[in-house]
Every structure is written in C-alpha cells, then in structure tokens.
Scaffold this motif. Structure first.
Motif, PDB file in Angstrom:
ATOM      1  N   ILE A 243       0.780  -1.234   0.076  1.00  0.00           N
ATOM      2  CA  ILE A 243      -0.003  -0.087  -0.206  1.00  0.00           C
ATOM      3  C   ILE A 243       0.751   1.380   0.022  1.00  0.00           C
ATOM      4  O   ILE A 243       0.582   2.050  -0.899  1.00  0.00           O
ATOM      5  CB  ILE A 243      -1.042   0.214   1.107  1.00  0.00           C
ATOM      6  N   THR A 244       1.878   1.285   1.013  1.00  0.00           N
ATOM      7  CA  THR A 244       2.745   2.460   1.047  1.00  0.00           C
ATOM      8  C   THR A 244       3.615   2.569  -0.240  1.00  0.00           C
ATOM      9  O   THR A 244       3.932   3.706  -0.562  1.00  0.00           O
ATOM     10  CB  THR A 244       3.374   2.303   2.315  1.00  0.00           C
ATOM     11  N   GLY A 245       3.735   1.452  -0.893  1.00  0.00           N
ATOM     12  CA  GLY A 245       4.727   1.283  -2.062  1.00  0.00           C
ATOM     13  C   GLY A 245       4.088   2.176  -3.329  1.00  0.00           C
ATOM     14  O   GLY A 245       4.594   2.731  -4.209  1.00  0.00           O
ATOM     15  N   LEU A 246       2.583   2.526  -3.063  1.00  0.00           N
ATOM     16  CA  LEU A 246       1.958   3.027  -4.289  1.00  0.00           C
ATOM     17  C   LEU A 246       2.317   4.598  -4.197  1.00  0.00           C
ATOM     18  O   LEU A 246       2.028   5.190  -5.107  1.00  0.00           O
ATOM     19  CB  LEU A 246       0.610   2.771  -3.867  1.00  0.00           C
ATOM     20  N   LEU A 247       2.879   4.963  -3.155  1.00  0.00           N
ATOM     21  CA  LEU A 247       3.019   6.422  -2.885  1.00  0.00           C
ATOM     22  C   LEU A 247       4.326   6.720  -3.442  1.00  0.00           C
ATOM     23  O   LEU A 247       4.568   7.888  -3.879  1.00  0.00           O
ATOM     24  CB  LEU A 247       3.383   6.659  -1.451  1.00  0.00           C
ATOM     25  N   LYS A 248       5.178   5.695  -3.963  1.00  0.00           N
ATOM     26  CA  LYS A 248       6.705   6.214  -4.193  1.00  0.00           C
ATOM     27  C   LYS A 248       6.466   6.419  -5.703  1.00  0.00           C
ATOM     28  O   LYS A 248       6.396   5.646  -6.607  1.00  0.00           O
ATOM     29  CB  LYS A 248       7.458   4.971  -4.076  1.00  0.00           C
ATOM     30  N   HIS A 249       7.401   7.378  -6.181  1.00  0.00           N
ATOM     31  CA  HIS A 249       7.713   7.851  -7.519  1.00  0.00           C
ATOM     32  C   HIS A 249       9.183   8.702  -7.402  1.00  0.00           C
ATOM     33  O   HIS A 249       9.146   9.644  -6.581  1.00  0.00           O
ATOM     34  CB  HIS A 249       6.914   8.456  -8.334  1.00  0.00           C
ATOM     35  N   PRO A 250      10.425   8.377  -8.158  1.00  0.00           N
ATOM     36  CA  PRO A 250      11.432   9.440  -7.807  1.00  0.00           C
ATOM     37  C   PRO A 250      11.225  10.796  -8.199  1.00  0.00           C
ATOM     38  O   PRO A 250      11.818  11.764  -7.664  1.00  0.00           O
ATOM     39  CB  PRO A 250      12.487   8.574  -8.948  1.00  0.00           C
ATOM     40  N   LEU A 251      10.344  10.986  -9.384  1.00  0.00           N
ATOM     41  CA  LEU A 251       9.975  12.437  -9.766  1.00  0.00           C
ATOM     42  C   LEU A 251       9.198  13.375  -8.733  1.00  0.00           C
ATOM     43  O   LEU A 251       9.314  14.348  -8.792  1.00  0.00           O
ATOM     44  CB  LEU A 251       9.351  12.115 -11.264  1.00  0.00           C
ATOM     45  N   THR A 252       8.588  12.352  -8.006  1.00  0.00           N
ATOM     46  CA  THR A 252       7.510  13.113  -6.778  1.00  0.00           C
ATOM     47  C   THR A 252       8.803  13.616  -5.933  1.00  0.00           C
ATOM     48  O   THR A 252       8.706  14.670  -5.400  1.00  0.00           O
ATOM     49  CB  THR A 252       6.694  12.183  -6.319  1.00  0.00           C
ATOM     50  N   ASP A 253       9.607  12.692  -5.410  1.00  0.00           N
ATOM     51  CA  ASP A 253      10.512  12.994  -4.549  1.00  0.00           C
ATOM     52  C   ASP A 253      11.560  14.221  -4.938  1.00  0.00           C
ATOM     53  O   ASP A 253      11.945  15.244  -4.523  1.00  0.00           O
ATOM     54  CB  ASP A 253      11.477  12.026  -4.151  1.00  0.00           C
ATOM     55  N   ALA A 254      11.884  14.052  -6.232  1.00  0.00           N
ATOM     56  CA  ALA A 254      12.830  15.155  -6.867  1.00  0.00           C
ATOM     57  C   ALA A 254      12.067  16.399  -6.971  1.00  0.00           C
ATOM     58  O   ALA A 254      12.494  17.637  -6.577  1.00  0.00           O
ATOM     59  CB  ALA A 254      13.306  14.651  -8.370  1.00  0.00           C
ATOM     60  N   GLY A 255      10.700  16.502  -7.197  1.00  0.00           N
ATOM     61  CA  GLY A 255       9.836  17.548  -7.722  1.00  0.00           C
ATOM     62  C   GLY A 255       9.794  18.120  -6.292  1.00  0.00           C
ATOM     63  O   GLY A 255       9.736  19.595  -6.095  1.00  0.00           O
ATOM     64  N   LEU A 256       9.422  17.391  -5.238  1.00  0.00           N
ATOM     65  CA  LEU A 256       9.015  17.994  -3.963  1.00  0.00           C
ATOM     66  C   LEU A 256      10.365  18.626  -3.338  1.00  0.00           C
ATOM     67  O   LEU A 256      10.370  19.762  -2.867  1.00  0.00           O
ATOM     68  CB  LEU A 256       8.571  16.970  -3.025  1.00  0.00           C
ATOM     69  N   GLN A 257      11.695  18.295  -3.592  1.00  0.00           N
ATOM     70  CA  GLN A 257      12.726  18.803  -3.086  1.00  0.00           C
ATOM     71  C   GLN A 257      12.970  20.130  -3.705  1.00  0.00           C
ATOM     72  O   GLN A 257      13.164  20.883  -2.804  1.00  0.00           O
ATOM     73  CB  GLN A 257      13.975  17.743  -3.194  1.00  0.00           C
ATOM     74  N   GLN A 258      12.711  20.069  -4.890  1.00  0.00           N
ATOM     75  CA  GLN A 258      12.947  21.233  -5.776  1.00  0.00           C
ATOM     76  C   GLN A 258      11.958  22.632  -5.268  1.00  0.00           C
ATOM     77  O   GLN A 258      12.272  23.523  -4.879  1.00  0.00           O
ATOM     78  CB  GLN A 258      12.655  21.328  -7.070  1.00  0.00           C
ATOM     79  N   PHE A 259      10.767  21.975  -4.960  1.00  0.00           N
ATOM     80  CA  PHE A 259       9.627  22.941  -4.526  1.00  0.00           C
ATOM     81  C   PHE A 259       9.585  23.443  -3.211  1.00  0.00           C
ATOM     82  O   PHE A 259       9.896  24.568  -2.937  1.00  0.00           O
ATOM     83  CB  PHE A 259       8.130  22.344  -4.531  1.00  0.00           C
ATOM     84  N   LEU A 260      10.545  22.509  -2.360  1.00  0.00           N
ATOM     85  CA  LEU A 260      10.906  22.939  -0.973  1.00  0.00           C
ATOM     86  C   LEU A 260      12.062  24.058  -0.777  1.00  0.00           C
ATOM     87  O   LEU A 260      11.952  24.930  -0.182  1.00  0.00           O
ATOM     88  CB  LEU A 260      10.906  21.803  -0.041  1.00  0.00           C
ATOM     89  N   LYS A 261      13.046  23.762  -1.731  1.00  0.00           N
ATOM     90  CA  LYS A 261      14.146  24.886  -1.816  1.00  0.00           C
ATOM     91  C   LYS A 261      13.794  25.873  -2.462  1.00  0.00           C
ATOM     92  O   LYS A 261      13.962  27.126  -1.899  1.00  0.00           O
ATOM     93  CB  LYS A 261      15.195  24.021  -2.880  1.00  0.00           C
ATOM     94  N   ASP A 262      12.714  25.980  -3.313  1.00  0.00           N
ATOM     95  CA  ASP A 262      12.236  27.105  -4.054  1.00  0.00           C
ATOM     96  C   ASP A 262      11.289  28.099  -2.862  1.00  0.00           C
ATOM     97  O   ASP A 262      11.222  29.238  -2.792  1.00  0.00           O
ATOM     98  CB  ASP A 262      11.450  26.977  -5.279  1.00  0.00           C
ATOM     99  N   ALA A 263      10.626  27.280  -2.045  1.00  0.00           N
ATOM    100  CA  ALA A 263       9.752  27.578  -1.160  1.00  0.00           C
ATOM    101  C   ALA A 263      10.520  28.569  -0.056  1.00  0.00           C
ATOM    102  O   ALA A 263      10.162  29.504   0.443  1.00  0.00           O
ATOM    103  CB  ALA A 263       8.793  26.493  -0.348  1.00  0.00           C
ATOM    104  N   GLU A 264      11.848  28.023   0.376  1.00  0.00           N
ATOM    105  CA  GLU A 264      12.790  28.588   1.307  1.00  0.00           C
ATOM    106  C   GLU A 264      13.077  29.835   0.719  1.00  0.00           C
ATOM    107  O   GLU A 264      13.334  30.673   1.539  1.00  0.00           O
ATOM    108  CB  GLU A 264      13.770  27.532   1.507  1.00  0.00           C
TER     109      GLU A 264
END
Ligand code: E4P
Length: 217
Positions: A193-214
């Motif tokens: 079930i938790t495996g459904l959450l995973k995608h490397p582009l989600t992780d990379a995209g979120l990291q960029q968004f968090l950096k830009d938000a900062e």
C-alpha cells in the motif's frame, strides 16, 4: 476498488487506517500466529480490537475443516462483531458451510482459491467474497493476474454477486493490475500500500519545490 490490509498486526492496521484509505482487514491463521495470538479467548479479543480500529469488513478464518466444526466456529466468530466476515477454506465442507452461512445471513470469504472453477462454486454457494491468491500462483510460474481477469469476466457474464477479493498481493504493481482487471477488493500488506506512494520524480519535484519555497521566505 476497496483496500483491505492483509495482516493481524495492530500497529500496521492503525497506520493504514490513519492514511484514511482503508476499507477492511483480512487475516489468516498464519498471520494470527505471527502475532503470538493463542487460545480462543485471545483470538476473539484480537478480532474485537481490529473491529474497533477499522469500521469495515474483518475476515476471521475458521480453524476447523468439517462442516459441523466450521459452522460452530463461524457462528462464534460472527458474534464477536457485526463486521466479522467468516473466512472458510475452499473444500467440499467449506462450500457446504458457506451455503449455510449465506442462508443464515452471515458474511463469508471463501479462501485458498486458485482456479476459476473454485470461484464459480464459491459464488454458487453465495460467498460474500472470493479470495484468489495471485502471489502464490505467480510463485508457481503461472500468472495470478490472469485468474483475477478470468473470475471478474465470469462473474460479470453470469451476474454473480460475490465480490472478487484479490489476495496474496506481493507488490504495488499487483494492486494497480488488480484495479485494471476490475477486482472489487485488493487485500495487501502495508508495504504494498505504501509502495503506491513512491515515485522518484515526486521526491525530486518536492525537493525542488521545498528549496524554492525556502527562497521565498
Ligand atoms: C488473504 O486473505 C490471504 O490469506 C493472504 O493474502 C495470503 O497471502 P500470502 O500468499 O502472502 O501468504
């Protein structure tokens, strides 16, 4: 497609419930034994606790294999909580017992199903759910998902009301394929079930968004 969690582990059940996507629980004697549950009182208490965590169907498997034994156990299990579904093995006495439970308004899950013929018998007996074990079929070099497609096709063609509960799930991809095949329910380990959450582009995209938000603060 409904999501059930396939475990007797209370922490995992609570975690899946906390995600807000859980519709029910399935257990089997191996999963209960893994949690160290022993004796009829402890078994009943454990099912009661699960039913208090999740407001949905909870499959509790009988341990006997004779018609009389299955009926006696199933009646006691059904009395634990209104959401208990009596899980019965795909054997001749099991089918006979499922018909008895159907006639007495007790919900059933016919387990250990590995062929379309077995699924037809379960539906004829009026099982609420039929559980084809796709992972265990894959383990023998056959395609478990083909069985899900076949049973869904037969039930649709014949108008059977039994719900196809895809069991023995081994991966997030199994869940996606079961949804594609039209399974009514998928019972899964928490990791799938938790495996459904995973995608490397989600992780990379979120990291960029968090950096830009900062940088915007
Ligand atoms: C659920 O109803 C089954 O008991 C379960 O999915 C079996 O899974 P396994 O093949 O991983 O043991």
């Amino acid at each position: 497609m409904k999501f059930f969690i396939d475990t007797a582990n209370l922490d995992q059940i609570r975690e899946a419930q906390g995600m807000g996507i859980l519709d029910g629980v399935t257990t089997n004697p191996s999963l209960m034994a893994k949690e160290g549950i022993k004796g009829s009182e402890a078994i009943a208490q454990h099912y009661k606790t699960i039913c208090e965590i999740v407001d949905g169907p909870v499959s509790a498997e009988v341990l006997g294999t004779s018609f009389e034994g299955i009926i006696e156990e199933g009646k006691k299990l059904a009395q634990i909580h209104k959401n208990i579904v009596v899980k019965v093995p795909m054997i001749k006495d099991g089918i006979k017992a499922i018909k008895w439970f159907t006639d007495n308004n007790i919900a059933t899950n016919c387990t250990l199903v590995f062929s379309a013929g077995q699924a037809i018998l379960a539906a004829k007996a009026g099982a609420t759910y039929v559980s084809p074990f796709i992972g265990r079929i894959d383990d023998t070099n056959w395609d478990g998902l083909e069985l899900i497609e076949q049973i869904v096709g037969i039930y649709n063609a014949q108008g059977f009301m039994t719900e196809v509960l895809a069991a023995s799930i081994r991966s997030p991809l199994h869940i996606v394929k079961c949804a594609e095949a039209g399974a009514d329910v998928c019972t899964c380990p928490l990791s799938s079930i938790t495996g459904l959450l995973k995608h490397p582009l989600t992780d990379a995209g979120l990291q960029q968004f968090l950096k830009d938000a900062e940088s915007m603060k």
